[in-house]
Design a protein around this motif. Sequence first.
Motif, short mmCIF file in Angstrom:
data_model
loop_
_atom_site.label_atom_id
_atom_site.label_comp_id
_atom_site.label_asym_id
_atom_site.label_seq_id
_atom_site.Cartn_x
_atom_site.Cartn_y
_atom_site.Cartn_z
N TRP A 63 -24.13 54.09 64.88
CA TRP A 63 -24.03 52.68 65.25
C TRP A 63 -23.23 51.94 64.18
CZ3 TRP A 63 -29.74 51.26 66.77
CH2 TRP A 63 -30.09 51.98 67.92
N ARG A 64 -22.25 51.15 64.63
CA ARG A 64 -21.42 50.34 63.74
C ARG A 64 -21.51 48.89 64.21
NH1 ARG A 64 -19.14 54.71 65.50
NH2 ARG A 64 -18.61 56.36 64.04
N VAL A 65 -22.10 48.03 63.39
CA VAL A 65 -22.30 46.63 63.75
C VAL A 65 -21.42 45.72 62.89
CG1 VAL A 65 -24.03 44.78 63.91
CG2 VAL A 65 -24.64 47.12 64.52
N THR A 66 -21.11 46.14 61.69
CA THR A 66 -20.31 45.35 60.76
C THR A 66 -19.25 46.25 60.13
OG1 THR A 66 -20.40 43.79 58.89
CG2 THR A 66 -21.89 45.69 58.81
N SER A 67 -18.18 45.65 59.66
CA SER A 67 -17.13 46.40 58.96
C SER A 67 -16.38 45.46 58.03
CB SER A 67 -16.17 47.05 59.96
OG SER A 67 -15.48 46.07 60.72
N GLN A 68 -15.69 46.03 57.09
CA GLN A 68 -14.86 45.26 56.17
C GLN A 68 -13.53 45.98 55.97
OE1 GLN A 68 -15.54 42.24 54.94
NE2 GLN A 68 -17.55 42.24 55.95
N LEU A 69 -12.47 45.22 55.82
CA LEU A 69 -11.13 45.75 55.57
C LEU A 69 -10.76 45.46 54.12
CD1 LEU A 69 -8.37 46.86 56.62
CD2 LEU A 69 -7.78 44.48 57.11
N TYR A 70 -10.34 46.50 53.40
CA TYR A 70 -9.95 46.34 52.02
C TYR A 70 -8.88 47.35 51.67
CZ TYR A 70 -10.34 45.80 46.94
OH TYR A 70 -10.08 45.57 45.61
#
Length: 181
Positions: A63-70
Amino acid sequence: KLEIYDIETDTTEVKTLPNSMARLTSQLYNGKIYMPQYNGNKLEIYDIATDTTTVKTLPNNMWRVTSQLYNGKIYMPEYGGTILEIYDIATDTTTTKTLPNNMYRATSQLYNGKIYMPQHETLEIYDIATDTTTVKTLSNSMYRRTSQLYNGKIYMPQDGGTTLEIYDIATDTTTVKTLPN
């Protein structure tokens, strides 16, 4: 489906995506929208300029609910587990890391190369440069579905309650406020 709302013309265009799947988080990078599957192992990449979608397979069924790009990488912490997937856009590869707590990461914030993931009474801080995770204890045991970063502070309202916790990154302290409703 993908709806594209044009602010200038106040019109909406609807596109059909190749998979019928839940998408709860996405990231925009170089004119492409990266949409990881909520419960599964797909990553859809919608190219805005060419109006095409590519589908990649991620290594973990999670399950993936949040993510961040860096720095050209998408960090996807597992909701209800210990996995952190890192998708490198340039190399089209995914690395899997293990986080210390099995927790429901519904929200995250990126600040100074660190990803802050609050949940219940725990705040996990993943340092991208050192590949280490620090765990802090928050003031209240409560479910946090959303958070916002503002001026070096993370605002975390209680889901279904009246508590607002404010975590000050610089001082490593938490202030608790009561919301009116």
